[in-house]
Design an enzyme around this catalytic site. Structure first.
Site, short mmCIF file in Angstrom:
data_model
loop_
_atom_site.label_atom_id
_atom_site.label_comp_id
_atom_site.label_asym_id
_atom_site.label_seq_id
_atom_site.Cartn_x
_atom_site.Cartn_y
_atom_site.Cartn_z
N GLU A 98 2.01 -31.12 56.24
CA GLU A 98 0.55 -31.20 56.33
C GLU A 98 0.17 -32.26 57.37
O GLU A 98 0.96 -33.15 57.68
CB GLU A 98 0.03 -31.53 54.92
CG GLU A 98 -1.44 -31.66 54.71
CD GLU A 98 -2.31 -30.51 55.14
OE1 GLU A 98 -2.23 -30.12 56.33
OE2 GLU A 98 -3.12 -30.01 54.34
N ASP A 99 -1.03 -32.12 57.90
CA ASP A 99 -1.48 -33.13 58.87
C ASP A 99 -1.99 -34.39 58.18
O ASP A 99 -1.61 -35.50 58.52
CB ASP A 99 -2.58 -32.56 59.79
CG ASP A 99 -3.74 -31.93 59.02
OD1 ASP A 99 -3.65 -31.79 57.78
OD2 ASP A 99 -4.74 -31.56 59.66
N ASP A 102 -5.96 -36.28 51.88
CA ASP A 102 -7.11 -37.12 51.59
C ASP A 102 -7.25 -37.20 50.06
O ASP A 102 -6.57 -37.99 49.41
CB ASP A 102 -8.33 -36.49 52.28
CG ASP A 102 -9.60 -37.31 52.15
OD1 ASP A 102 -9.51 -38.48 51.80
OD2 ASP A 102 -10.69 -36.76 52.39
N PHE A 151 -12.74 -41.13 59.69
CA PHE A 151 -12.38 -39.75 59.98
C PHE A 151 -11.55 -39.73 61.25
O PHE A 151 -11.94 -40.28 62.27
CB PHE A 151 -13.64 -38.90 60.13
CG PHE A 151 -13.36 -37.44 59.96
CD1 PHE A 151 -13.33 -36.87 58.69
CD2 PHE A 151 -13.10 -36.64 61.07
CE1 PHE A 151 -13.04 -35.51 58.54
CE2 PHE A 151 -12.81 -35.29 60.92
CZ PHE A 151 -12.78 -34.72 59.65
N ARG A 164 -8.59 -31.03 68.61
CA ARG A 164 -7.24 -30.74 68.12
C ARG A 164 -6.17 -30.94 69.19
O ARG A 164 -5.03 -31.26 68.89
CB ARG A 164 -7.15 -29.28 67.64
CG ARG A 164 -7.88 -28.99 66.35
CD ARG A 164 -7.39 -27.64 65.80
NE ARG A 164 -8.27 -27.07 64.82
CZ ARG A 164 -8.26 -27.38 63.51
NH1 ARG A 164 -7.42 -28.27 63.07
NH2 ARG A 164 -9.08 -26.80 62.68
P1 IMP Z 1 -7.90 -33.01 50.68
O1 IMP Z 1 -7.88 -31.76 49.88
O2 IMP Z 1 -9.07 -33.88 50.35
O3 IMP Z 1 -6.61 -33.78 50.62
O4 IMP Z 1 -8.21 -32.57 52.14
C1 IMP Z 1 -7.27 -32.39 53.06
C2 IMP Z 1 -7.83 -31.67 54.26
O5 IMP Z 1 -9.11 -32.22 54.67
C3 IMP Z 1 -6.91 -31.85 55.43
O6 IMP Z 1 -5.96 -30.82 55.46
C4 IMP Z 1 -7.86 -31.82 56.58
O7 IMP Z 1 -8.07 -30.49 56.99
C5 IMP Z 1 -9.15 -32.37 56.06
N1 IMP Z 1 -9.31 -33.80 56.38
C6 IMP Z 1 -9.36 -34.84 55.52
N2 IMP Z 1 -9.53 -36.00 56.15
C7 IMP Z 1 -9.58 -35.69 57.48
C8 IMP Z 1 -9.71 -36.49 58.66
O8 IMP Z 1 -9.85 -37.73 58.66
N3 IMP Z 1 -9.70 -35.81 59.85
C9 IMP Z 1 -9.55 -34.47 59.92
N4 IMP Z 1 -9.41 -33.69 58.84
C10 IMP Z 1 -9.43 -34.29 57.63
MG MG Z 2 -5.56 -29.50 57.17
#
Ligand code: IMP
Ligand code: MG
Length: 182
Positions: A98-99, A102, A151, A164
Site C-alpha cells: 500500500e502507499d 491512515d 496530506f 502522482r
Molecule cells: P485509510 O482507510 O484511512 O487508511 O485510507 C487510506 C487511503 O486514503 C490511502 O490508500 C490513500 O488513498 C488515502 N490517503 C490517506 N492519507 C493520504 C495522504 O496524505 N495523501 C494521499 N492519499 C491519502
Molecule cells: Mg491508496
C-alpha cells in the site's frame, strides 16, 4: 501557481534508500516462500514497481483497487473492492503493498476479505504510515516511513488525481487543499 505542490518531505534519494532496505528485509523474510504481492491501485503503483524489482524472490503479482466511503463511529466505514485480485492465494504467502495507511479502515476491510480465501500468511507493507491516526487495529509488518498529520502527495500519491507522477514526496500546501486554483 507553479506545479510544485508544497515542501518536500522525502526526496527521491531518501525514498530509494528506504525502498532498498525494505526489499532486503522482505526478501530475507520470504526466502523459500510461495510469495504473492498485491499492489493497491492506484496510489501504490510506483512504490510497488520499485520495491518488487529489488526482491530476489520472484513473487507472483496482482492488483486490487479499493474505494472507501468515510467512517462511522465504529471505525468500520464502508469499503468497496472495485477491482479484485485474480489469482488464487490459498495456501500462499501474501504481502499487501500500500502507499499510505491512515485510519487503517481500507486495508483492514480488504484483509478481512482475503482471509476468507485462506492464504498461508498475510502481511502488510506500506510506504507511509500515519500511525497516530489509526481507527482500527491493523498490524503493519513493514513501514517505510512513519509520519504525522498533513496530506502528502507525489510518488504515486494524489490529491484529486494530481501529483502522482512526481518522483519525490511532498506535504501538500494548505492553500491547495481547498482547491486554490490551478
Ligand atoms: P485509510 O482507510 O484511512 O487508511 O485510507 C487510506 C487511503 O486514503 C490511502 O490508500 C490513500 O488513498 C488515502 N490517503 C490517506 N492519507 C493520504 C495522504 O496524505 N495523501 C494521499 N492519499 C491519502
Ligand atoms: Mg491508496
Amino acid at each position: 501557481m507553479n506545479n510544485i505542490p508544497g515542501k518536500i518531505l522525502f526526496d527521491r534519494h531518501e525514498i530509494d534508500r528506504r525502498v532498498n532496505e525494505l526489499a532486503e528485509e522482505i526478501g530475507h523474510d520470504y526466502t523459500g516462500k510461495d510469495m504473492v504481492v498485491v499492489g493497491i491501485l492506484k496510489g501504490a503503483f510506483m512504490f510497488f514497481a520499485d520495491l518488487i524489482r529489488r526482491l530476489p524472490n520472484q513473487p507472483a503479482i496482482d492488483f486490487a483497487r479499493l474505494a472507501s466511503y468515510g467512517s462511522d463511529s465504529t471505525g468500520s466505514g464502508s469499503v468497496e473492492i472495485r477491482k479484485d485480485i485474480e489469482i488464487s492465494i490459498e495456501g500462499r504467502d501474501v504481502l499487501i503493498i500500500e502507499d499510505i495507511i491512515d485510519t487503517g479502515i481500507t486495508v483492514n476491510a480488504f484483509i478481512e476479505q482475503l482471509k476468507k480465501r485462506r492464504p498461508r500468511s498475510l502481511r502488510v507493507c506500506t510506504l507511509l504510515d500515519k500511525r497516530e491516526r489509526r481507527e482500527v487495529e491493523l498490524p503493519v509488518d513493514y513501514a517505510g516511513f512513519i509520519i504525522d498529520g498533513g496530506f502528502v502527495v507525489g510518488y504515486g500519491l494524489d490529491y484529486d488525481e494530481k501529483y502522482r507522477c512526481l518522483p519525490d514526496i511532498y506535504i501538500l500546501d494548505e492553500e491547495r487543499l481547498s482547491g486554490g486554483g490551478l
